[in-house]
Write a protein that holds these residues in place. Structure first.
Motif, PDB file in Angstrom:
ATOM      1  N   MET A   1     -16.325  25.705  83.944  1.00 20.66           N
ATOM      2  CA  MET A   1     -15.320  26.216  83.099  1.00 20.66           C
ATOM      3  C   MET A   1     -14.622  27.492  83.151  1.00 20.66           C
ATOM      4  SD  MET A   1     -17.688  25.505  79.327  1.00 20.66           S
ATOM      5  CE  MET A   1     -18.583  26.970  80.079  1.00 20.66           C
ATOM      6  N   ILE A   2     -13.210  27.237  83.500  1.00 20.76           N
ATOM      7  CA  ILE A   2     -12.118  27.413  84.068  1.00 20.76           C
ATOM      8  C   ILE A   2     -11.343  28.329  82.634  1.00 20.76           C
ATOM      9  CG2 ILE A   2     -10.745  28.474  85.846  1.00 20.76           C
ATOM     10  CD1 ILE A   2     -13.724  27.451  87.418  1.00 20.76           C
ATOM     11  N   PRO A   3     -11.045  29.579  82.623  1.00 21.25           N
ATOM     12  CA  PRO A   3     -10.783  30.004  81.586  1.00 21.25           C
ATOM     13  C   PRO A   3      -8.676  29.818  81.994  1.00 21.25           C
ATOM     14  CG  PRO A   3     -12.096  31.842  82.508  1.00 21.25           C
ATOM     15  CD  PRO A   3     -12.124  30.358  83.023  1.00 21.25           C
ATOM     16  N   GLY A   4      -8.237  30.091  81.049  1.00 17.12           N
ATOM     17  CA  GLY A   4      -6.359  30.139  81.619  1.00 17.12           C
ATOM     18  C   GLY A   4      -6.126  31.014  82.027  1.00 17.12           C
ATOM     19  N   ALA A   5      -4.763  30.597  82.673  1.00 14.23           N
ATOM     20  CA  ALA A   5      -4.402  31.726  83.053  1.00 14.23           C
ATOM     21  C   ALA A   5      -3.939  33.232  82.835  1.00 14.23           C
ATOM     22  CB  ALA A   5      -3.184  31.485  85.387  1.00 14.23           C
ATOM     23  N   PHE A   6      -4.209  34.246  83.235  1.00 11.94           N
ATOM     24  CA  PHE A   6      -3.936  35.513  82.626  1.00 11.94           C
ATOM     25  C   PHE A   6      -3.412  36.834  83.916  1.00 11.94           C
ATOM     26  CE2 PHE A   6      -7.825  35.581  82.435  1.00 11.94           C
ATOM     27  CZ  PHE A   6      -8.366  37.109  82.671  1.00 11.94           C
TER      28      PHE A   6
ATOM     29  N   HIS B   1     -17.866  39.966  76.205  1.00 16.94           N
ATOM     30  CA  HIS B   1     -19.305  39.306  76.163  1.00 16.94           C
ATOM     31  C   HIS B   1     -18.915  37.938  75.094  1.00 16.94           C
ATOM     32  CE1 HIS B   1     -20.123  40.060  79.414  1.00 16.94           C
ATOM     33  NE2 HIS B   1     -22.024  39.525  79.252  1.00 16.94           N
TER      34      HIS B   1
ATOM     35  N   ILE C   1     -14.962  36.315  76.156  1.00 21.70           N
ATOM     36  CA  ILE C   1     -15.139  35.419  77.832  1.00 21.70           C
ATOM     37  C   ILE C   1     -15.252  33.957  77.262  1.00 21.70           C
ATOM     38  CG2 ILE C   1     -14.673  35.580  80.043  1.00 21.70           C
ATOM     39  CD1 ILE C   1     -15.846  38.498  80.236  1.00 21.70           C
ATOM     40  N   PRO C   2     -16.523  33.772  76.605  1.00 22.78           N
ATOM     41  CA  PRO C   2     -16.850  32.582  76.507  1.00 22.78           C
ATOM     42  C   PRO C   2     -15.962  31.490  75.542  1.00 22.78           C
ATOM     43  CG  PRO C   2     -18.792  33.892  75.518  1.00 22.78           C
ATOM     44  CD  PRO C   2     -17.714  34.803  76.204  1.00 22.78           C
TER      45      PRO C   2
ATOM     46  N   MET D   1     -12.796  31.956  75.748  1.00 24.07           N
ATOM     47  CA  MET D   1     -11.641  31.966  77.244  1.00 24.07           C
ATOM     48  C   MET D   1     -11.770  30.750  77.838  1.00 24.07           C
ATOM     49  SD  MET D   1     -10.265  35.477  77.789  1.00 24.07           S
ATOM     50  CE  MET D   1      -9.154  35.009  79.374  1.00 24.07           C
ATOM     51  N   LYS D   2     -14.020  30.635  78.348  1.00 29.99           N
ATOM     52  CA  LYS D   2     -13.973  29.731  79.199  1.00 29.99           C
ATOM     53  C   LYS D   2     -14.065  28.001  78.415  1.00 29.99           C
ATOM     54  CE  LYS D   2     -17.174  30.573  81.637  1.00 29.99           C
ATOM     55  NZ  LYS D   2     -18.705  30.895  82.218  1.00 29.99           N
TER      56      LYS D   2
ATOM     57  N   MET E   1       1.173  34.165  87.851  1.00 22.18           N
ATOM     58  CA  MET E   1       0.230  35.409  87.773  1.00 22.18           C
ATOM     59  C   MET E   1      -0.168  35.817  88.233  1.00 22.18           C
ATOM     60  SD  MET E   1      -0.260  34.999  84.043  1.00 22.18           S
ATOM     61  CE  MET E   1       0.607  33.536  82.697  1.00 22.18           C
TER      62      MET E   1
ATOM     63  N   GLU F   1      -7.198  35.589  91.491  1.00 24.94           N
ATOM     64  CA  GLU F   1      -6.703  36.173  90.217  1.00 24.94           C
ATOM     65  C   GLU F   1      -7.495  36.296  89.265  1.00 24.94           C
ATOM     66  OE1 GLU F   1      -4.607  31.961  88.739  1.00 24.94           O
ATOM     67  OE2 GLU F   1      -6.064  30.763  90.310  1.00 24.94           O
TER      68      GLU F   1
ATOM     69  N   ARG G   1      -8.147  35.080  86.474  1.00 29.04           N
ATOM     70  CA  ARG G   1      -8.910  34.370  85.768  1.00 29.04           C
ATOM     71  C   ARG G   1     -10.317  34.075  86.119  1.00 29.04           C
ATOM     72  NH1 ARG G   1      -6.713  28.589  85.157  1.00 29.04           N
ATOM     73  NH2 ARG G   1      -5.406  28.567  87.000  1.00 29.04           N
TER      74      ARG G   1
ATOM     75  N   ASP H   1     -23.415  28.242  82.081  1.00 28.63           N
ATOM     76  CA  ASP H   1     -21.724  28.725  81.916  1.00 28.63           C
ATOM     77  C   ASP H   1     -21.566  28.913  80.559  1.00 28.63           C
ATOM     78  OD1 ASP H   1     -19.696  28.689  84.001  1.00 28.63           O
ATOM     79  OD2 ASP H   1     -18.855  26.357  83.699  1.00 28.63           O
TER      80      ASP H   1
ATOM     81  N   MET I   1     -20.229  35.756  82.555  1.00 28.63           N
ATOM     82  CA  MET I   1     -19.472  35.645  82.022  1.00 28.63           C
ATOM     83  C   MET I   1     -18.764  36.819  82.308  1.00 28.63           C
ATOM     84  SD  MET I   1     -20.616  34.668  78.969  1.00 28.63           S
ATOM     85  CE  MET I   1     -20.807  35.710  77.997  1.00 28.63           C
TER      86      MET I   1
ATOM     87  N   PHE J   1     -15.210  38.669  84.905  1.00 33.15           N
ATOM     88  CA  PHE J   1     -14.136  38.848  85.345  1.00 33.15           C
ATOM     89  C   PHE J   1     -14.442  39.353  86.504  1.00 33.15           C
ATOM     90  CE2 PHE J   1     -12.053  37.381  81.434  1.00 33.15           C
ATOM     91  CZ  PHE J   1     -12.065  36.167  81.630  1.00 33.15           C
TER      92      PHE J   1
END
Lengths: 288, 166
Positions: free
Chosen positions: A1-6, A35, A38-39, A41-42, B1, B20, B22, B43, B63, B65
């Motif tokens: 699971m990859i978070p959106g870009a920021f 903690h 981030i979950p 965001m994922k 970004m 990146e 993210r 995950d 968890m 970055f």
């Protein structure tokens, strides 16, 4: 699971962080331990365009004894709360509660400020801060202000914190020496939020309860301060009828969701049972 | 970004990289550094298979970055063995006590146990079980993992290891 870009920002002072938040607008989020965020965001339940990381701001960490109060910096981690000798001596219920939060890895990174500020009703510190009568220090574009923990929580993830404001520290009045305390949490497994939990701080003199304060976790949209239940205990010998009456008053203000932790009626009953156990343990710890 | 420049130490080696924001630390370690010992299990921060040691803390790298590791010192399972290539006390303990079956959780277990023993060199069984409560194993039932950590603690402390009765 990859978070959106920021875009990532790490300001060095609280003033810089406040200025950044003001200029970045509503699409900026504050990153503390990460903690909780981030979950989200994922799973893309949160996709901020900007993260403002508070970890570069040195003076947001630490535990200081100031007169009759203890002041805890927002970026102090759960691990640091557990390790603190000052807290062990003056307000041991904070470490007792921290040990029941998440798991060891998460306690190294998870912050006290994040736990009290993000408004998740499952978090354990808010009900405890209400029971202890804590005050939150908040910084924003118009300077600093104080908000009582008991006035801070308005709904699930909805607090007195305005966008652009940062909770920087928490001031907690030290309970009298010899006070009794306990945090009792029912959870299904390590790392779970409470099915129900109760924080109790009491003082006794000659077998009579002279003060009591009760907080309840995860049995409503917000953490609860059970003021009526607390008042019912003062002046009693914590005999069974008095405790039963306090339990009934505490259960009456709960309004839990029926979810995978159990139906609402069960969770209300468990709040009562956690409170009974917490009162018994708190009494056994009083030195009067 | 905008990409961020990070500089950190991994297993004693200085590493500079552009990431990146993210990018999660686990992806940075596995995909950019080819350190595939730390695993992606759940995950979601529950299983602990991604645990690495970061600035003397056990951290779930799925968890975190990679940008948060700027300036940090990280140890992964690839950096745990002794300098001469022999197994560390913990690695030897997991081997001798059969502390793994499929091995998926093992890098996280060993890194977590490493930090636990740094903080508490002679933990009780209860302290070990609480200490690894953020790491899930679906094979062993934990009994042999606990023994493995007790074996390592005894070896490090120079005390005799006595296998607990079952």
């Amino acid at each position: 699971m990859i978070p959106g870009a920021f875009d990532y920002h790490r300001p060095a002072t609280i003033e810089d962080a406040v200025t950044l938040l003001a200029s970045l607008g509503e699409e900026a989020s504050i990153l503390a331990g990460g903690h909780s965020l981030i979950p989200l965001m994922k799973t893309r339940l949160a996709s901020p365009d900007h993260l403002v990381d508070l970890s570069g701001i040195g003076n947001l960490k630490g535990i200081t004894v100031a007169g009759g109060d203890i002041v805890i910096g927002a970026m102090t981690t759960q691990f640091e709360l557990i390790a603190s000798e000052d807290l062990a001596r003056h307000i041991p219920i904070i470490a007792e509660t921290s040990r029941l939060i998440a798991d060891p890895q998460i306690r190294y990174k998870g912050t006290f400020g994040g736990n009290v500020a993000n408004g998740d009703p499952g978090n354990d510190m808010p009900a405890l801060m209400m029971a202890l009568g804590a005050t939150y220090r908040v910084h924003g574009p118009d300077g600093g202000r104080d908000v009582a923990a008991r006035e801070f929580y308005h709904g699930a993830y909805y607090t007195a914190l305005e966008h652009g404001e940062i909770l920087t520290s928490v001031r907690i009045p030290v309970p009298p020496a010899g006070h009794g305390y306990a945090y009792e949490k029912l959870k299904r497994k390590v790392g779970d939020y409470a099915t129900a939990a109760a924080a109790v701080v009491i003082t006794m003199a000659g077998g009579t309860c002279t003060s009591a304060s009760i907080g309840l976790t995860n049995v409503s949209e917000t953490p609860l301060w059970a003021s009526e239940a607390s008042a019912l205990l003062v002046g009693t010998r914590l005999d069974k009828p008095s405790v039963d009456a306090a339990l009934a008053a505490a259960e009456a203000i709960t309004n839990p969701a029926s979810d995978m932790r159990g139906p609402a009626e069960y969770r209300t009953k468990m709040a009562g049972i956690m409170l009974r156990r917490a009162l018994e343990r708190a009494r056994s710890r009083t030195e009067a | 970004m905008t990409k961020s420049h990070i500089e950190l130490t991994i297993n004693g080696r200085t590493v500079e990289a552009l990431v990146e924001p993210r990018t999660l630390l686990i992806h940075f370690l596995r995909e950019q550094q080819n350190l595939t010992g730390a695993h992606i299990g759940c995950d979601t921060g529950h299983c602990g298979a991604c645990t690495v040691d970061m600035d003397d803390m056990s951290v779930k790298s799925c968890m975190t970055f990679a940008v948060q590791a700027h300036g940090a010192s990280i140890t992964t399972i690839e950096g745990v063995a002794n300098a001469d290539g022999t197994l560390s006390a913990l690695q030897e303990g997991f081997r001798m006590m059969h502390g793994l079956q499929c091995g998926f959780c093992t890098p996280g277990m060993i890194l977590r146990a490493h930090r636990l023993l740094q903080e508490n060199p002679a933990p009780t069984e209860d302290e070990i079980r609480h200490g690894i409560s953020g790491n899930l194993c679906r094979c062993t039932g934990y009994v042999n993992i606990v023994k493995s950590i007790q074996y390592a603690a005894a070896k490090i402390n120079g005390t005799p290891f006595q296998e607990a009765a079952e």
